[in-house]
Scaffold this motif. Structure first.
Motif, PDB file in Angstrom:
ATOM      1  N   LYS A 324      26.185  -0.851  23.812  1.00 21.39           N
ATOM      2  CA  LYS A 324      27.460  -0.869  24.540  1.00 21.39           C
ATOM      3  C   LYS A 324      27.244  -0.746  26.040  1.00 21.39           C
ATOM      4  O   LYS A 324      27.894  -1.437  26.834  1.00 21.39           O
ATOM      5  CB  LYS A 324      28.351   0.271  24.039  1.00 21.39           C
ATOM      6  N   ARG A 328      28.177  -3.489  28.804  1.00 20.01           N
ATOM      7  CA  ARG A 328      29.033  -3.136  29.921  1.00 20.01           C
ATOM      8  C   ARG A 328      28.381  -3.493  31.251  1.00 20.01           C
ATOM      9  O   ARG A 328      29.009  -4.024  32.159  1.00 20.01           O
ATOM     10  CB  ARG A 328      29.342  -1.636  29.876  1.00 20.01           C
ATOM     11  N   GLU A 332      29.796  -6.266  34.192  1.00 17.54           N
ATOM     12  CA  GLU A 332      30.274  -5.750  35.475  1.00 17.54           C
ATOM     13  C   GLU A 332      29.835  -6.676  36.603  1.00 17.54           C
ATOM     14  O   GLU A 332      28.727  -7.217  36.594  1.00 17.54           O
ATOM     15  CB  GLU A 332      29.737  -4.337  35.724  1.00 17.54           C
TER      16      GLU A 332
END
Length: 334
Positions: A324, A328, A332
């Motif tokens: 995860k 992420r 970004e």
């Protein structure tokens, strides 16, 4: 020569975060400790999820000495909301999080600060003070845990930047300390488990201790191998009993010996009385039963009761957390 008394009086560059959500005022129990902390560390933050008059009573007692704030987020496991809010609000990089029953002294906080210079998460070891019967019973759990990767205390040290960069940690799990440590490790953090760093903890009331038995067994859903071993305790005891009482006595003696090894690791004899290991058979007998109750709780009700709701997951596997965080990071903007 340097003035040692002045050095001792200098507040440590730490933020201490105490998450709390009480039904009645804890001013009498905590005010003295919070005042001492405020003289010891640079900043103390109490993140208070208490309602109404209880929150106001705490504010009157504590606001002159600490930062007394409300949680900024809501989570099923309310402690997580308090921890995340407090860490985000901290003005220091090094943060110590402690439950309301934890009692640090300056020397222990100073060592936590030193360890946080080279590690991102620090897991010290708790011991109960004073020692009513149920605290002695639960101490056996601590000793057996010390045979492996150490016991799980009601306090941790973390580096703020790593936890904030990770986006906090899940508040939808039961074993929140394990979830926090796994999140820090998944984010690339290094963990320290100093088996000789002991922090006192006040024992719960007997009624609260009894209410935690199945819930603590349910925590082990987060560690399937350990949970399977604990489920095996009851059938193993039944088989041993059929062979004769001598087998059960031998098993009990082995558990005492194992707990004694845990007591001797990391200078544990300094805080754990010699009689502590004798409670190991009682604790193992408890866990032999409560593990099956935890299994039934999961299968029949979908999770264990936590305040007004139920939590299904004990903690997130570390490989899932790592995936995860990587996802992420990839999404970004640069």
């Amino acid at each position: 020569m340097p003035d040692r008394s002045a050095s001792r009086a200098t507040p440590l560059a730490l933020t201490y975060v105490l998450p709390i959500a009480a039904r009645t005022s804890q001013a009498r129990a905590l005010t003295g400790y919070l005042r001492r902390l405020a003289r010891t560390v640079d900043e103390v933050i109490v993140v208070d999820g208490s309602l109404g008059e209880t929150f106001e009573a705490h504010a009157r007692s504590w606001s002159a000495h600490v930062r007394h704030i409300r949680p900024e987020i809501r989570t099923t496991n309310g402690k997580v909301a308090g921890v995340v809010t407090g860490v985000r609000a901290a003005r220091n990089e090094c943060v110590v999080v402690g439950d309301d029953d934890v009692r640090y002294r300056r020397a222990e906080l100073a060592r936590m600060l030193r360890l946080l210079q080279t590690h991102e998460v620090v897991r010290p070891q708790n011991f109960f003070r004073p020692l009513p019967w149920h605290a002695r019973w639960d101490t056996a759990r601590s000793l057996l845990n010390r045979l492996g990767d150490g016991d799980w205390p009601g306090t941790l040290g973390v580096r703020k930047s790593v936890l904030v960069e990770a986006g906090g940690y899940s508040g939808e799990v039961l074993f929140e300390n394990l979830e926090l440590v796994r999140t820090m490790r998944a984010a690339g953090g290094r963990e320290a488990v100093p088996l000789d760093l002991f922090v006192a903890r006040r024992p719960p009331e007997t009624r609260h201790f009894v209410s935690q038995r199945v819930r603590q067994a349910y925590d082990e859903w987060a560690r399937p191998g350990r949970f399977a071993a604990e489920l095996a305790l009851l059938p193993a005891a039944v088989l041993a009993g059929r062979k004769g009482p001598g087998w059960l006595l031998a098993a009990a003696a082995c558990s005492v010996a194992a707990a004694e090894v845990g007591r001797r690791k990391g200078n544990g004899r300094a805080v754990f009385p010699a009689s502590s290991a004798l409670w190991a058979p009682a604790w193992l007998a408890e866990r032999a039963v409560t593990s099956w109750m935890a299994l039934g709780t999961r299968l029949l009700f979908g999770g264990v009761r936590y305040r007004t709701s139920r939590l299904r997951n004990a903690a997130t596997p570390e490989h899932e957390l790592r995936a995860k965080l990587q996802e992420r990071s990839a999404t970004e903007p640069a």
